[in-house]
Design an enzyme around this catalytic site. Structure first.
Site, PDB file in Angstrom:
ATOM      1  N   GLN A 135      -5.258  -1.865   9.253  1.00 55.57           N
ATOM      2  CA  GLN A 135      -5.133  -3.211   8.687  1.00 55.57           C
ATOM      3  C   GLN A 135      -5.773  -4.243   9.620  1.00 55.57           C
ATOM      4  O   GLN A 135      -5.513  -4.255  10.826  1.00 55.57           O
ATOM      5  CB  GLN A 135      -3.639  -3.527   8.465  1.00 55.57           C
ATOM      6  CG  GLN A 135      -3.364  -4.834   7.761  1.00 55.57           C
ATOM      7  CD  GLN A 135      -3.807  -4.853   6.309  1.00 55.57           C
ATOM      8  OE1 GLN A 135      -3.824  -3.832   5.634  1.00 55.57           O
ATOM      9  NE2 GLN A 135      -4.170  -6.019   5.817  1.00 55.57           N
ATOM     10  N   ASP A 151     -11.540   2.116   3.248  1.00 52.92           N
ATOM     11  CA  ASP A 151     -11.876   0.692   3.134  1.00 52.92           C
ATOM     12  C   ASP A 151     -13.376   0.498   2.872  1.00 52.92           C
ATOM     13  O   ASP A 151     -13.799  -0.591   2.484  1.00 52.92           O
ATOM     14  CB  ASP A 151     -11.575  -0.029   4.462  1.00 52.92           C
ATOM     15  CG  ASP A 151     -10.222  -0.726   4.476  1.00 52.92           C
ATOM     16  OD1 ASP A 151      -9.830  -1.249   3.430  1.00 52.92           O
ATOM     17  OD2 ASP A 151      -9.595  -0.752   5.549  1.00 52.92           O
ATOM     18  N   LYS A 173       0.845  -1.200   0.000  1.00 57.23           N
ATOM     19  CA  LYS A 173       0.000   0.000   0.000  1.00 57.23           C
ATOM     20  C   LYS A 173       0.881   1.250   0.000  1.00 57.23           C
ATOM     21  O   LYS A 173       0.604   2.221  -0.719  1.00 57.23           O
ATOM     22  CB  LYS A 173      -0.947  -0.016   1.211  1.00 57.23           C
ATOM     23  CG  LYS A 173      -2.081  -1.012   1.038  1.00 57.23           C
ATOM     24  CD  LYS A 173      -2.794  -1.372   2.321  1.00 57.23           C
ATOM     25  CE  LYS A 173      -3.803  -2.503   2.042  1.00 57.23           C
ATOM     26  NZ  LYS A 173      -4.373  -3.097   3.241  1.00 57.23           N
TER      27      LYS A 173
HETATM   28  N1  GUN Z   1      -7.030  -7.256   5.766  1.00 54.09           N
HETATM   29  C1  GUN Z   1      -7.220  -8.022   4.665  1.00 54.09           C
HETATM   30  N2  GUN Z   1      -7.816  -7.303   3.692  1.00 54.09           N
HETATM   31  C2  GUN Z   1      -8.007  -6.055   4.189  1.00 54.09           C
HETATM   32  C3  GUN Z   1      -8.554  -4.864   3.652  1.00 54.09           C
HETATM   33  O1  GUN Z   1      -9.020  -4.800   2.516  1.00 54.09           O
HETATM   34  N3  GUN Z   1      -8.543  -3.794   4.477  1.00 54.09           N
HETATM   35  C4  GUN Z   1      -8.063  -3.839   5.740  1.00 54.09           C
HETATM   36  N4  GUN Z   1      -8.113  -2.738   6.479  1.00 54.09           N
HETATM   37  N5  GUN Z   1      -7.542  -4.928   6.274  1.00 54.09           N
HETATM   38  C5  GUN Z   1      -7.509  -6.038   5.495  1.00 54.09           C
END
Ligand code: GUN
Length: 279
Positions: free
Chosen positions: A96, A119, A52
């Site tokens: 996350q 998200d 990211k």
């Molecule tokens: N953990 C696995 N996929 C995601 C996601 O798309 N967003 C977040 N915040 N955590 C994750």
């Protein structure tokens, strides 16, 4: 033989367009900023977070990382979210998941300012998705919509079967397909005769997290098969929820793992961050 849907190529094209949007925002003095918060040292989460940050840099965006120890309390994380909610150079906040046991994920998600919830996990944004009034798109389902669009195939009136009912993928995926006028069925662990239901699908989307769960007996000839899985096979090799070698000859279109859905998810996160910054 199935035509491969190349997630890397679709993602690269989308990122090239977004890079121009970021450049235009920068001309107006706005640099889209994303804060990524990671708690603990889960290796998979570490890889996602690094990717990211890299994607932000590639597009000319700003990012901040907050790596907190696994012993972090709920109060400490809530305090950080509160600070980021009012930090002017941060337009998007991503915490996350999964979080350590002592922290209630629901509480954290609800504490994020819905206008910075890139998200699209906050109940307010989930509600907007339900009524088709999108501000932020749920990243993985939105990426899948772009992949389907890249094939040029029409969705309207098609039978779509989604295997998996998670809040992150299965449920929002079903909504996006419904808004494109597909007839949508959601399957899960209690579905009776799942193979029979799956064989109805013109578009089969698999997100259950079980390595090679979908074999050719579950696929209608010529169907489009989208594999959201990120699993390990019996030899520890990365694979999806679909038995690619078995299904590919029967499918009309198919996404590989890796190189299918995965690259799109982060691209859609960048899209949401640009939206949050006013792009
Ligand atoms: N953990 C696995 N996929 C995601 C996601 O798309 N967003 C977040 N915040 N955590 C994750």
């Amino acid at each position: 033989m199935g035509k491969i849907i190349d997630g890397k190529a679709v993602s690269a094209a989308a990122r090239a367009r977004m890079k121009e949007e970021v450049a235009a925002l920068r001309e107006r003095g706005i640099i889209p900023g994303l804060a990524v918060v990671i708690v603990g040292d889960d290796p998979a989460s570490r890889v996602y977070v690094n990717n990211k940050k890299k994607a932000c840099a590639e597009l000319g965006m700003y990012s901040e990382e907050y790596a907190l120890p696994g012993t972090t309390t709920e109060e400490e994380l809530l305090a950080l979210v509160a600070r980021l909610n009012v930090k002017p150079d941060i337009h998007g906040i991503l915490v996350q998941l999964p979080l350590p046991r002592q922290i209630d994920e629901k509480k954290i998600i609800e504490a994020i300012d819905p206008n910075k919830d890139v998200d699209a996990f906050h109940p307010q944004n989930v509600g907007r998705i339900m009524i088709g009034d999108y501000r932020f798109l749920p990243c993985t389902p939105a990426g899948i919509m772009e992949l389907i669009a890249s094939t040029g195939e029409d969705i309207s009136g098609k039978e779509c079967v989604v295997i998996g009912r998670s809040n992150i993928v299965g449920k929002p995926m079903a909504m996006l397909m419904l808004h494109k006028n597909a007839t949508v069925t959601i399957c899960h662990s209690r579905t009776r005769d799942l193979a029979q239901v799956a064989r109805r699908a013109d578009i089969l989307i698999v997100a259950i997290g079980k390595a090679k769960f979908v074999g050719p007996e579950m696929v209608k000839p010529g169907a489009m098969v989208i594999d959201v899985g990120m699993d390990r096979d019996e030899n520890g090799k990365l694979c999806g929820d679909v038995d690619f070698a078995g299904v590919e000859p029967k499918a009309g279109w198919i996404t590989p793992v890796p190189g299918g859905v995965g690259p799109m998810t982060i691209t859609m996160l960048m899209r949401n961050t640009i939206t949050a910054a006013g792009g």
